[in-house]
Design an enzyme around this catalytic site. Structure first.
Site, short mmCIF file in Angstrom:
data_model
loop_
_atom_site.label_atom_id
_atom_site.label_comp_id
_atom_site.label_asym_id
_atom_site.label_seq_id
_atom_site.Cartn_x
_atom_site.Cartn_y
_atom_site.Cartn_z
N ARG A 110 51.56 54.89 36.97
CA ARG A 110 50.65 54.32 35.98
C ARG A 110 50.86 52.81 35.95
NH1 ARG A 110 48.34 58.40 36.42
NH2 ARG A 110 47.78 59.95 34.83
N GLU B 51 42.55 49.65 33.90
CA GLU B 51 41.77 50.18 35.02
C GLU B 51 40.33 50.29 34.59
OE1 GLU B 51 43.41 53.79 36.59
OE2 GLU B 51 45.31 52.82 37.04
N HIS C 267 43.12 53.75 42.10
CA HIS C 267 43.67 55.00 41.56
C HIS C 267 43.16 56.22 42.35
CE1 HIS C 267 45.55 56.74 37.65
NE2 HIS C 267 45.79 57.53 38.68
C1 DGY Z 1 47.17 62.14 37.82
O1 DGY Z 1 46.81 63.30 38.07
O2 DGY Z 1 47.83 61.86 36.80
C2 DGY Z 1 46.83 61.08 38.81
O3 DGY Z 1 47.08 59.82 38.35
C3 DGY Z 1 45.40 61.21 39.30
O4 DGY Z 1 45.31 62.37 40.05
#
Ligand code: DGY
Length: 326
Positions: A235, A264, A283
């Site tokens: 993240r 984002e 992402h």
């Molecule tokens: C998640 O699943 O948390 C990822 O960041 C996206 O697939």
């Protein structure tokens, strides 16, 4: 009997969507961009279930706006920092996520970012397209080595372990930082300071929590090696981006690859776009066709189980099933 009402915040792959359509009265947000908070608040009143994406803030306002009929929030992601799990738990609402199925795809992408940043693949491609490829040069676009280098993995859960498996094949020494991890052959458990000081590559595989927010701060960068390559597929908020900018600009570290950012999408006027030694991706670490289909299936099964009053196959707040809960 009337079907349960659900709000789905974006079109997910058909494998999962069709399962839900068969059983539920569906309000599908079928646009490319996510619903705003106002739109979420308009769509949730009276629903029994919400299927959300990581870009949807399912906070206390949204949960309260849904009202007493809300039984389940199924997140189409393994991470669930966009959901106020505490409020959901207090109200006995099950929260689901999609672990496991995205492990390999995410580790593949983290490794790809690590190699691309370390060997300057994106910069090299831009160099060619800009007509700067004049001849073969002994010092053109020099990068770093992988064989024999040390990879520091922060967070040794499913994805961290998948990174270690890949790194083993590249002949890397592997350090891990994870206070909950059990000792394991082939990896060395260390404290964070040692990991920063000894790693040539650092890859982040931890959830975003109040404790991990800006974990990678000025102090962390001050301990990293000048040849270090930092990779973040977890993240964006885990790295302090102002400090990341300074560290890359001043070549305090060699390069970085980030698939996630704060916020984002990253605004186009972000100074990070000035940096040649940074690869920025939108992402997409879990974005393989079959992974996204499997995530849709899990998210659908979590949603349907919650609507039927069953335990979710992948539940984030199992405490709601304890007898004395509520
Ligand atoms: C998640 O699943 O948390 C990822 O960041 C996206 O697939």
């Amino acid at each position: 009997m009337s079907k349960p009402k659900v709000f789905i915040t974006r079109r997910i792959p058909e494998a999962g969507l069709n399962l839900i359509m068969l059983e539920c009265d569906v309000d599908l947000w079928d646009k490319d961009l996510p619903p705003t908070k106002e739109e979420l608040l308009k769509h949730v009143p009276g629903v029994n279930g919400i299927l959300s994406l990581l870009s949807d803030p399912i906070d206390a306002d949204v949960i309260h706006a849904a009202g007493d009929n809300l039984k389940v929030i199924s997140n189409y992601a393994v991470g669930f920092n966009n959901i106020d799990v505490r409020t959901a738990t207090q109200l006995g609402i099950a929260v689901g996520n999609t672990p496991g199925v995205l492990t390999e795809a995410t580790a593949d992408f983290a490794f790809a970012l690590m190699m691309s940043a370390g060997r300057r693949v994106v910069e090299a491609e831009k160099h060619v397209r800009a007509g700067q490829w004049k001849t073969w040069g002994p010092s053109t676009l020099l990068g770093v080595d992988f064989a024999g280098a040390t990879l520091g993995i922060i967070g040794f859960g499913r994805i961290g372990k998948a990174m270690a498996r890949r790194a083993t094949g590249f002949g890397m020494r592997i350090l891990i930082y994870d206070p909950t991890a059990k000792p394991m052959t082939g990896v060395i458990k260390v404290d964070l300071e040692t990991l920063y000081r000894e790693s040539d590559f650092i890859s982040l595989h931890i959830p975003l929590t109040p404790e991990t927010r800006h974990l990678i701060n000025a102090d962390a960068f001050s301990k990293m090696k000048p040849n270090a390559v930092l990779v973040n597929t977890a993240r964006g908020e885990i790295i302090d981006q102002t400090v990341l900018y300074d560290a890359l600009k001043s070549h305090k570290i060699f390069a970085a690859g980030i698939d996630v950012s704060e916020p984002e999408p990253l605004p186009m006027d972000s100074p990070l776009f000035e940096l040649e030694n940074l690869i920025i991706c939108p992402h997409i670490a879990s974005a393989s066709t079959s992974t996204r289909e499997n995530m849709a299936l899990i998210a659908a099964r979590n949603l349907l189980a919650g609507l039927q009053g069953h335990r979710l196959p992948h539940v984030v707040n199992p405490e709601i099933y304890q007898k004395d809960h509520l």
